[in-house]
Write an enzyme that holds these catalytic residues in place. Sequence first.
Site, PDB file in Angstrom:
ATOM      1  N   LYS A 186       0.835  -1.195   0.000  1.00 43.43           N
ATOM      2  CA  LYS A 186       0.000   0.000   0.000  1.00 43.43           C
ATOM      3  C   LYS A 186       0.882   1.261   0.000  1.00 43.43           C
ATOM      4  CE  LYS A 186      -3.966  -2.033  -0.184  1.00 43.43           C
ATOM      5  NZ  LYS A 186      -3.460  -3.369  -0.502  1.00 43.43           N
TER       6      LYS A 186
HETATM    7  C1  LIG Z   1      -9.517  -2.265  -1.973  1.00 45.73           C
HETATM    8  C2  LIG Z   1      -8.939  -3.073  -0.849  1.00 45.73           C
HETATM    9  N1  LIG Z   1      -9.671  -3.278   0.249  1.00 45.73           N
HETATM   10  C3  LIG Z   1      -9.188  -3.988   1.289  1.00 45.73           C
HETATM   11  C4  LIG Z   1      -7.924  -4.530   1.250  1.00 45.73           C
HETATM   12  C5  LIG Z   1      -7.465  -5.360   2.408  1.00 45.73           C
HETATM   13  O1  LIG Z   1      -6.338  -4.853   3.025  1.00 45.73           O
HETATM   14  P1  LIG Z   1      -5.359  -5.828   3.864  1.00 45.73           P
HETATM   15  O2  LIG Z   1      -4.467  -6.507   2.875  1.00 45.73           O
HETATM   16  O3  LIG Z   1      -4.610  -4.887   4.732  1.00 45.73           O
HETATM   17  O4  LIG Z   1      -6.205  -6.766   4.625  1.00 45.73           O
HETATM   18  C6  LIG Z   1      -7.140  -4.348   0.129  1.00 45.73           C
HETATM   19  C7  LIG Z   1      -5.787  -4.945   0.045  1.00 45.73           C
HETATM   20  O5  LIG Z   1      -5.257  -5.173  -1.019  1.00 45.73           O
HETATM   21  C8  LIG Z   1      -7.656  -3.596  -0.968  1.00 45.73           C
HETATM   22  O6  LIG Z   1      -6.939  -3.394  -2.074  1.00 45.73           O
END
Ligand SMILES: Cc1ncc(COP(=O)(O)O)c(C=O)c1O
Length: 396
Positions: A186
């Site tokens: 991210k």
């Molecule tokens: C649009 C979106 N929502 C939620 C998430 C979930 O994040 P995490 O990987 O921190 O659980 C991601 C991760 O790629 C994402 O791209």
Amino acid sequence: MPGFEIFGAEERKEVNDVLDTGVLFRYGFDAARNGHWKAKTFEQELAARMGVAHCHLCSSGTAALSVALAACGIGAGDEVIIPPFTFVATFEAVLTAGAIPVFAEIDETLCLDPADIQARISPRTKAVMVVHMCGAMARIDDIKSLCDQKGLILIEDACQSVGASFRGKPLGTFGQMGCFSFDPVKTITCGEGGAVITDDSDRFALAHAYADHGHDHIGDDRGAEDHPVLGYNFRISELNAAVGVAQLRKLDAILGTQREHKALIRAAMQRFPQISFRCLPDPEGDSATFLSFMLPDEAQARRTARALNDAGVDGCFYWYDNNWHYLRQWHHLKKMMAAAKLPAQVYAGCPDYAKVRLPKSDGIMARTICMLIKLSWQPEDIQERIAKIEQVLSKP
Ligand SMILES: Cc1ncc(COP(=O)(O)O)c(C=O)c1O
């Protein structure tokens, strides 16, 4: 996305603060922690950066979505409208809440189409979970007005868009709750982590409790704390939060570099008539993590994605074929291959996801390529990249 590109002395210093005390837990141990409260610090600084009253860190972006759904009172049998272009976490969180994901079309913003949200509203619709994909905004003003008008909860998944805004207001601050991810790919990372933000004190209190087994966090004896609600463990550790503190302080510099890099590549590409760009309701607010563009049809998009890759232009994603980000390839969802029976499977009216048809979204995604923008590119890397892109796009 670039957080991992810039891990440096600042992150190490914050982590060492924690290692030096040995207090890895975000609550308690007041005397031993030598004044270091990394999770609290990250929360205060993120809330200030976003201009909201409250922030609560979680163990991941997915956890943040679950916490937001719970804190917004969304559960068994409620329908939540979501986009088909997102990450699997969106429908996972809705299903885990016991709720029912209902897909609506996206438009050329690559995010939910407000008109199609309206068409999907049923008496069971409780919320819209808008996902600001690939670093930039949905038509968030229209979606917010629609939700207000229909009495629906709006949750913003801004996991891919931290630091982006719409007309100066940060993404994540339009709905009842906004969610971020700080996983390793991210814009800013803390290894694994996420956050919910809100201006609503009651929802914040519920989120804080729910993410920590329902603890009310009153007093200084954790064992004696009361449990106003049933909860779960979605806590972040101090080590992860420490990395996040350092990364958040670099966010504006990251955004500045991304925007410069993206502008150079976009300017070079716009002279090619076959290229159109993702619609950005407010280009100024783009976090510029990706440059998303469209070709006139699927065949040209596939050909171009392959040619860019063959030419060594890395990070060009053709999401239409991707297993993580687009409904077309979510065979486990279509077959409801759950580890155990899901609440959604015992409710009448749960959609058959194998039969969901979204022709408008398919038409857009089949033509779309998203190009990653990196921080570490030097001016000569960008020029070399542009030369390769121009070579690919010049071929008939
Ligand atoms: C649009 C979106 N929502 C939620 C998430 C979930 O994040 P995490 O990987 O921190 O659980 C991601 C991760 O790629 C994402 O791209």
